[in-house]
Design a protein around this motif. Structure first.
Motif, PDB file in Angstrom:
ATOM      1  N   ALA A   8      36.193  41.119  40.244  1.00  0.00           N
ATOM      2  CA  ALA A   8      36.016  42.413  40.933  1.00  0.00           C
ATOM      3  C   ALA A   8      37.521  42.852  41.260  1.00  0.00           C
ATOM      4  O   ALA A   8      38.396  41.995  41.742  1.00  0.00           O
ATOM      5  CB  ALA A   8      35.416  42.326  42.168  1.00  0.00           C
ATOM      6  N   PHE A   9      37.756  44.261  40.781  1.00  0.00           N
ATOM      7  CA  PHE A   9      39.006  44.835  41.044  1.00  0.00           C
ATOM      8  C   PHE A   9      39.036  45.494  42.345  1.00  0.00           C
ATOM      9  O   PHE A   9      38.691  46.873  42.517  1.00  0.00           O
ATOM     10  CB  PHE A   9      39.809  45.353  40.064  1.00  0.00           C
ATOM     11  N   ASP A  10      39.369  44.904  43.342  1.00  0.00           N
ATOM     12  CA  ASP A  10      39.347  45.604  44.799  1.00  0.00           C
ATOM     13  C   ASP A  10      40.392  46.558  45.066  1.00  0.00           C
ATOM     14  O   ASP A  10      41.461  46.523  44.354  1.00  0.00           O
ATOM     15  CB  ASP A  10      39.128  44.484  45.926  1.00  0.00           C
ATOM     16  N   PRO A  11      40.163  47.477  46.143  1.00  0.00           N
ATOM     17  CA  PRO A  11      41.060  48.487  46.284  1.00  0.00           C
ATOM     18  C   PRO A  11      42.530  47.867  46.624  1.00  0.00           C
ATOM     19  O   PRO A  11      42.399  46.723  47.453  1.00  0.00           O
ATOM     20  CB  PRO A  11      40.499  49.384  47.530  1.00  0.00           C
ATOM     21  N   PRO A  12      43.653  48.391  46.854  1.00  0.00           N
ATOM     22  CA  PRO A  12      44.908  47.511  47.277  1.00  0.00           C
ATOM     23  C   PRO A  12      45.020  47.131  48.639  1.00  0.00           C
ATOM     24  O   PRO A  12      45.582  45.980  48.842  1.00  0.00           O
ATOM     25  CB  PRO A  12      46.202  48.684  47.039  1.00  0.00           C
ATOM     26  N   GLY A  13      44.361  47.735  49.472  1.00  0.00           N
ATOM     27  CA  GLY A  13      44.646  47.209  50.927  1.00  0.00           C
ATOM     28  C   GLY A  13      43.486  45.948  51.017  1.00  0.00           C
ATOM     29  O   GLY A  13      43.935  45.101  51.843  1.00  0.00           O
ATOM     30  N   VAL A  14      42.663  45.917  50.169  1.00  0.00           N
ATOM     31  CA  VAL A  14      41.642  44.837  50.487  1.00  0.00           C
ATOM     32  C   VAL A  14      42.322  43.654  49.737  1.00  0.00           C
ATOM     33  O   VAL A  14      42.406  42.427  50.451  1.00  0.00           O
ATOM     34  CB  VAL A  14      40.294  44.871  49.630  1.00  0.00           C
ATOM     35  N   PRO A  62      47.327  52.491  42.030  1.00  0.00           N
ATOM     36  CA  PRO A  62      46.153  51.867  42.405  1.00  0.00           C
ATOM     37  C   PRO A  62      44.981  51.524  41.618  1.00  0.00           C
ATOM     38  O   PRO A  62      44.159  50.569  41.864  1.00  0.00           O
ATOM     39  CB  PRO A  62      45.271  53.116  43.285  1.00  0.00           C
ATOM     40  N   ASP A  63      44.869  52.261  40.259  1.00  0.00           N
ATOM     41  CA  ASP A  63      43.979  51.666  39.242  1.00  0.00           C
ATOM     42  C   ASP A  63      44.577  50.652  38.499  1.00  0.00           C
ATOM     43  O   ASP A  63      43.794  50.092  37.486  1.00  0.00           O
ATOM     44  CB  ASP A  63      43.530  52.944  38.511  1.00  0.00           C
ATOM     45  N   GLY A  64      45.671  50.100  38.606  1.00  0.00           N
ATOM     46  CA  GLY A  64      45.918  48.820  37.952  1.00  0.00           C
ATOM     47  C   GLY A  64      46.485  49.124  36.650  1.00  0.00           C
ATOM     48  O   GLY A  64      46.569  48.151  35.967  1.00  0.00           O
ATOM     49  N   SER A  65      46.808  50.548  36.255  1.00  0.00           N
ATOM     50  CA  SER A  65      47.165  50.609  34.905  1.00  0.00           C
ATOM     51  C   SER A  65      48.642  50.771  34.572  1.00  0.00           C
ATOM     52  O   SER A  65      49.293  50.615  33.502  1.00  0.00           O
ATOM     53  CB  SER A  65      46.905  52.093  34.398  1.00  0.00           C
ATOM     54  N   GLY A  66      49.398  50.444  35.562  1.00  0.00           N
ATOM     55  CA  GLY A  66      51.073  50.298  35.430  1.00  0.00           C
ATOM     56  C   GLY A  66      51.676  50.774  36.747  1.00  0.00           C
ATOM     57  O   GLY A  66      51.044  51.179  37.815  1.00  0.00           O
ATOM     58  N   ALA A  98      45.000  45.629  35.809  1.00  0.00           N
ATOM     59  CA  ALA A  98      43.582  45.936  35.787  1.00  0.00           C
ATOM     60  C   ALA A  98      43.003  45.100  34.575  1.00  0.00           C
ATOM     61  O   ALA A  98      41.559  44.810  34.717  1.00  0.00           O
ATOM     62  CB  ALA A  98      43.255  47.574  35.698  1.00  0.00           C
ATOM     63  N   GLN A  99      43.568  45.205  33.260  1.00  0.00           N
ATOM     64  CA  GLN A  99      43.194  44.375  32.160  1.00  0.00           C
ATOM     65  C   GLN A  99      42.801  42.931  32.523  1.00  0.00           C
ATOM     66  O   GLN A  99      41.944  42.356  31.985  1.00  0.00           O
ATOM     67  CB  GLN A  99      44.126  44.326  31.063  1.00  0.00           C
ATOM     68  N   ASP A 100      43.521  42.402  33.431  1.00  0.00           N
ATOM     69  CA  ASP A 100      43.074  40.991  33.755  1.00  0.00           C
ATOM     70  C   ASP A 100      41.972  40.932  34.543  1.00  0.00           C
ATOM     71  O   ASP A 100      41.138  39.791  34.209  1.00  0.00           O
ATOM     72  CB  ASP A 100      44.181  40.401  34.777  1.00  0.00           C
ATOM     73  N   TYR A 101      41.557  41.970  35.387  1.00  0.00           N
ATOM     74  CA  TYR A 101      40.274  41.923  35.857  1.00  0.00           C
ATOM     75  C   TYR A 101      38.855  42.224  35.076  1.00  0.00           C
ATOM     76  O   TYR A 101      37.967  41.557  35.115  1.00  0.00           O
ATOM     77  CB  TYR A 101      40.241  42.593  37.256  1.00  0.00           C
ATOM     78  N   ALA A 102      39.501  43.070  34.289  1.00  0.00           N
ATOM     79  CA  ALA A 102      38.309  43.880  33.200  1.00  0.00           C
ATOM     80  C   ALA A 102      37.977  42.601  32.366  1.00  0.00           C
ATOM     81  O   ALA A 102      36.720  42.207  32.038  1.00  0.00           O
ATOM     82  CB  ALA A 102      38.583  44.944  32.680  1.00  0.00           C
ATOM     83  N   GLY A 103      38.879  42.096  31.735  1.00  0.00           N
ATOM     84  CA  GLY A 103      38.823  40.890  30.629  1.00  0.00           C
ATOM     85  C   GLY A 103      37.782  39.575  31.458  1.00  0.00           C
ATOM     86  O   GLY A 103      37.513  38.819  30.639  1.00  0.00           O
ATOM     87  N   SER A 104      38.287  39.141  32.557  1.00  0.00           N
ATOM     88  CA  SER A 104      37.452  38.068  33.002  1.00  0.00           C
ATOM     89  C   SER A 104      36.446  38.366  34.016  1.00  0.00           C
ATOM     90  O   SER A 104      35.799  37.301  34.396  1.00  0.00           O
ATOM     91  CB  SER A 104      38.730  37.376  34.014  1.00  0.00           C
ATOM     92  N   GLY A 105      36.022  39.430  34.217  1.00  0.00           N
ATOM     93  CA  GLY A 105      35.048  40.023  35.153  1.00  0.00           C
ATOM     94  C   GLY A 105      35.029  39.714  36.438  1.00  0.00           C
ATOM     95  O   GLY A 105      34.089  39.818  37.218  1.00  0.00           O
TER      96      GLY A 105
END
Length: 292
Positions: A112-118, A189-193, A103-110
Motif C-alpha cells: 500500500a502506498f500511503d499518503p506522505p503524512g502517513v 505526493p504521487d511518487g512519480s518523481g 510509486a513503482q516499488d509499491y505497485a510492483g510489490s503490492g
C-alpha cells in the motif's frame, strides 16, 4: 568547520570479486563510505547483504544505506540486522532511512502506498523503536503503526543514523533524530518523481539552522553531475539549479572550490556521488579534499 566526507553509491556487480574490488577502490582513493540504495524495481543488490560483503572486503571504509525505505523493513527486524552489521563491521555502519517514495516499488510489490503524512508518521515511530532496541534494554512501545511488547535484543549498539529527504516535515524529523542529513529534492505526493517546483536548496539549510541540535548535525547531499552534462541523464534531482552543490561542472579546481564554498557558507560537508560512472571525474576532487 566540519571536515569533508565523501561517499559513493554502488548498485550492482557481476560477481563477489567485482563487488569487493569496487569497495577497495573507494577505500584506497579517499572515500569515507560506500552506500547502497533500496528499491524493489531495477537491477540492484539487496542493501544489507551487499554492505556486509563490502565491510568484509575493507578495513576502514564505512558502509551504509541511502536510503532504506522504511515501509519495506519492520523496525524490530531492521534493528537487529543493523546492530549485527554495526558489530561485525566494527562500528562502520551508517544506517540511512527514508519513508519510501517511488510509486513503482509499491505497485510492483503490492504494498500500500500511503499518503506522505502517513509514511512520515510511520518513519518517526520506526526511529523510536530502533533507538529503543539499540539501547539493549527491554522496549515496550504502543504506537499507531507499530506495537512492541517488552522486547530486548542482542547485539545492541547504535549505528549512525542518516535521514534523507527534502520536504519540511521530513527535515524537521531529521533535525530531531538524525546524525547525518542528506538533503534532496521534495518528492511529488504521487511518487512519480521529484517536485520540479522545489528549487530552494539553501532554504533547507536555513530551516535546519533553527533546530536546537544544529551543531550536532552533519549535512550532506548527493552529487548528480561532475564535469559536463552526460547525454541521456536526467537532472531532475538537481534542484533545478546549476548553482546547487549537486551539479559540479568545470575542472577539478572548479569543483573543489565550489564544495569549499558550500561548506563555508552553508555547512554542507558530506558529498555522495550518485552515479558510479562519474567516479573517474570525481576521484581527483576526493583525493584533494578528503579529510580536510
Amino acid at each position: 568547520m566540519r571536515r569533508f566526507r565523501f561517499a559513493a553509491v554502488l548498485r550492482s556487480a557481476a560477481s563477489a570479486k567485482q563487488w569487493s574490488e569496487q569497495a577497495r577502490r573507494l577505500e584506497s582513493t579517499g572515500f569515507d563510505a560506500l552506500y547502497v540504495p533500496d528499491h524493489l524495481v531495477g537491477d540492484r543488490l539487496a542493501p544489507m547483504v551487499a554492505l556486509t560483503a563490502a565491510a568484509c572486503a575493507t578495513t576502514t571504509l564505512r558502509v551504509g544505506t541511502l536510503v532504506l525505505a522504511n515501509d519495506f523493513h519492520h523496525p524490530a527486524v531492521l534493528a537487529k540486522e543493523a546492530a549485527t552489521l554495526h558489530l561485525l563491521s566494527e562500528g562502520r555502519l551508517d544506517l540511512g532511512l527514508g519513508t519510501g517514495w517511488l510509486a513503482q516499488d509499491y505497485a510492483g510489490s503490492g504494498l500500500a502506498f500511503d499518503p506522505p503524512g502517513v509514511r512520515i508518521s510511520r518513519l518517526a515511530e520506526a526511529i523510536t523503536v530502533l533507538k529503543g532496541l539499540w539501547s539493549g534494554e527491554p522496549l515496550t512501545f504502543h504506537g499507531e503503526h507499530y506495537r512492541i511488547e517488552a522486547l530486548r535484543q542482542q547485539p545492541s549498539g547504535r549505528p549512525r543514523l542518516l535521514l534523507g529527504g527534502g520536504g519540511r516535515r521530513l527535515l524537521e524529523l531529521a533535525a530531531r533524530e538524525a546524525d547525518v542529513i542528506n538533503l534532496a529534492s521534495r518528492v511529488l505526493p504521487d511518487g512519480s518523481g521529484p517536485d520540479p517546483a522545489d528549487t530552494g536548496f539553501a532554504a533547507k539549510v536555513d530551516l535546519l539552522r533553527t533546530a536546537e541540535r544544529y551543531d550536532e548535525l552533519e549535512l550532506g547531499t548527493s552529487v548528480l553531475q561532475v564535469g559536463d552534462a552526460r547525454p541521456g541523464r536526467s537532472w531532475s534531482f538537481a534542484q533545478g539549479s546549476a548553482g546547487s552543490p549537486q551539479v559540479l561542472p568545470g575542472t577539478t579546481r572548479d569543483v573543489a572550490d565550489k564544495l569549499r564554498h558550500w561548506r563555508s557558507e552553508h555547512d554542507i560537508s558530506t558529498y555522495v556521488l550518485h552515479y558510479d560512472d562519474d567516479l573517474d571525474r570525481f576521484t581527483p576532487v576526493v583525493e584533494e579534499l578528503s579529510g580536510t
